[in-house]
Scaffold this motif. Structure first.
Motif, PDB file in Angstrom:
ATOM      1  N   ILE A 196       3.246   9.922  36.300  1.00  0.00           N
ATOM      2  CA  ILE A 196       3.321   8.435  35.759  1.00  0.00           C
ATOM      3  C   ILE A 196       4.563   8.234  34.813  1.00  0.00           C
ATOM      4  CG2 ILE A 196       2.121   6.882  33.847  1.00  0.00           C
ATOM      5  CD1 ILE A 196       0.639   7.282  36.464  1.00  0.00           C
TER       6      ILE A 196
ATOM      7  N   ASN B   2      -4.920   2.694  32.900  1.00  0.00           N
ATOM      8  CA  ASN B   2      -3.766   2.894  32.698  1.00  0.00           C
ATOM      9  C   ASN B   2      -3.260   4.163  31.667  1.00  0.00           C
ATOM     10  OD1 ASN B   2      -2.222   0.526  33.991  1.00  0.00           O
ATOM     11  ND2 ASN B   2      -3.321  -0.628  32.394  1.00  0.00           N
TER      12      ASN B   2
ATOM     13  N   ASP C  51      -3.935   4.580  39.034  1.00  0.00           N
ATOM     14  CA  ASP C  51      -3.078   3.792  37.810  1.00  0.00           C
ATOM     15  C   ASP C  51      -3.191   2.463  38.321  1.00  0.00           C
ATOM     16  OD1 ASP C  51      -1.047   3.775  35.531  1.00  0.00           O
ATOM     17  OD2 ASP C  51       0.174   3.119  37.233  1.00  0.00           O
TER      18      ASP C  51
ATOM     19  N   THR D 277      -3.580  10.338  40.899  1.00  0.00           N
ATOM     20  CA  THR D 277      -3.286   9.518  39.755  1.00  0.00           C
ATOM     21  C   THR D 277      -2.645   8.236  39.811  1.00  0.00           C
ATOM     22  OG1 THR D 277      -2.973  11.628  38.362  1.00  0.00           O
ATOM     23  CG2 THR D 277      -1.920   9.795  37.578  1.00  0.00           C
TER      24      THR D 277
ATOM     25  N   ARG E  24       7.338   5.257  36.059  1.00  0.00           N
ATOM     26  CA  ARG E  24       7.692   4.243  35.033  1.00  0.00           C
ATOM     27  C   ARG E  24       9.009   4.142  34.631  1.00  0.00           C
ATOM     28  NH1 ARG E  24       3.129   3.106  35.832  1.00  0.00           N
ATOM     29  NH2 ARG E  24       1.346   3.054  34.246  1.00  0.00           N
TER      30      ARG E  24
END
Length: 264
Positions: free
Chosen positions: A64, A25, A147, A143, A68
Motif C-alpha cells: 500500500i 482503505n 484496497d 491487499t 501510494r
C-alpha cells in the motif's frame, strides 16, 4: 501448467458484479473482506490450495505504501532512462542476445517479437532476473484487490494468483514485486494465467525460468496485436502495443529506444 485453456472463461468468471466483497482503505476490514472474497473465489473456480493461501494472507502495508508513492513515471524520458540504467541494459542486452542468438530467433519466428524488445523488458523489469521482488505475491495482490483505490483492476489478478497457487505455478510464499508481479518479466497474475507459455516443454509454466518467462512475454505482445516484421518506433504499427505492457509513456518510449539499440 497450461494456461491458455483458461483464457476463454477467465473474463466470464470475473465479469459483472460477482466480486462484490466490500473494499477498504485500512487493514481493519481485510479479514472480513477475505471471508467474502473467498466465497467469490470459490465460485470462480479457485480450489483448496488457493483458498488456503488467501486465508493465510496478511495485509501488505509495504504494498500500500508503494502504491501510494509511485514517482518514477513522473520523470522526464531522459531521467527515467538514467534511473533505470538504460546504458547498462543495452550493453548487457547485446551480449545476452549474442550468447543466445538461436533462442531469441526462435521466439521471433514463433511470435514475431524481435530480441531487442524482449531483452529490454527483461532488463527493465528485473535487471535480467537479478531482482524479481521481495514481497509475497498473494498478500500483495489480495491487499490491492481489497484496497478501494484500484480494486476493480486488481480483483481479476487476485483470482489469477489464487489459481496459480492451485496449479502449482506459485506457492503462498512465492515472492515478486510489491504490486504482485512475478517472475523474470514481472507478469501480473491474471496475465500470467492467460498468456503463460511452457517453452521448455516440461508440462508447467515457470515464470522464474527465463525461457518460459520470455516466451510468455512474446506471446502476450502477439496477442495484444504485435505485427510480425513491422516496426516499433513512434508512428510504426507496433509502437502502440508496447503500451499494453506498461501504460506509462516514458516506459513505452524507453522500450522503443533500448530495443532498437540492442538490435542494432
Amino acid at each position: 501448467m497450461r494456461l491458455s485453456l483458461f483464457s476463454s472463461v477467465f473474463c466470464i468468471c470475473l465479469a459483472g458484479p460477482a466480486l462484490a466483497a466490500p473494499c477498504g482503505n485500512t487493514s481493519a476490514g481485510f479479514a472480513a473482506w477475505k471471508n467474502d472474497f473467498a466465497r467469490e473465489a470459490r465460485k470462480a473456480g479457485v480450489k483448496k490450495p488457493g483458498l488456503q493461501a488467501l486465508q493465510n494472507a496478511q495485509y501488505a502495508s509495504r504494498t500500500i505504501s508503494a502504491d501510494r508513492n509511485q514517482k518514477s513515471f513522473r520523470y522526464t524520458l531522459e531521467r527515467f532512462m538514467e534511473l533505470r540504467g538504460s546504458t547498462t541494459i543495452v550493453a548487457q542486452g547485446r551480449k545476452r542476445k549474442a550468447r543466445n542468438r538461436e533462442f531469441y530467433a526462435a521466439l521471433e519466428r514463433k511470435y514475431g517479437v524481435p530480441a531487442g524488445i524482449l531483452i529490454a523488458i527483461h532488463g527493465m523489469e528485473t535487471a535480467f532476473g537479478h531482482f524479481m521482488g521481495d514481497s509475497q505475491i498473494v498478500p500483495a495482490i489480495t491487499t490491492l484487490a481489497y484496497d478501494c483505490r484500484r480494486a476493480d483492476f486488481f480483483l481479476p489478478h487476485a483470482i489469477g494468483a489464487l489459481k496459480l497457487v492451485d496449479q502449482g505455478a506459485i506457492t503462498a510464499a512465492t515472492r515478486g514485486a510489491k504490486h504482485g508481479e512475478l517472475g523474470h518479466t514481472q507478469f501480473l497474475p491474471g496475465n500470467a494465467l492467460q498468456y503463460g507459455v511452457d517453452w521448455g516443454g516440461d508440462g508447467r509454466v515457470d515464470f522464474y525460468d527465463m525461457a518460459d518467462a520470455l516466451a510468455s512475454t512474446a506471446n502476450f505482445l502477439r496477442k495484444k496485436g504485435w505485427k510480425k516484421g513491422k516496426g516499433y518506433q513512434p508512428g510504426e504499427p507496433n509502437y502502440a502495443v508496447l503500451k499494453q505492457w506498461n501504460a506509462a509513456t516514458v516506459y513505452q518510449q524507453s522500450l522503443a529506444i533500448m530495443g532498437a539499440d540492442i538490435d542494432r
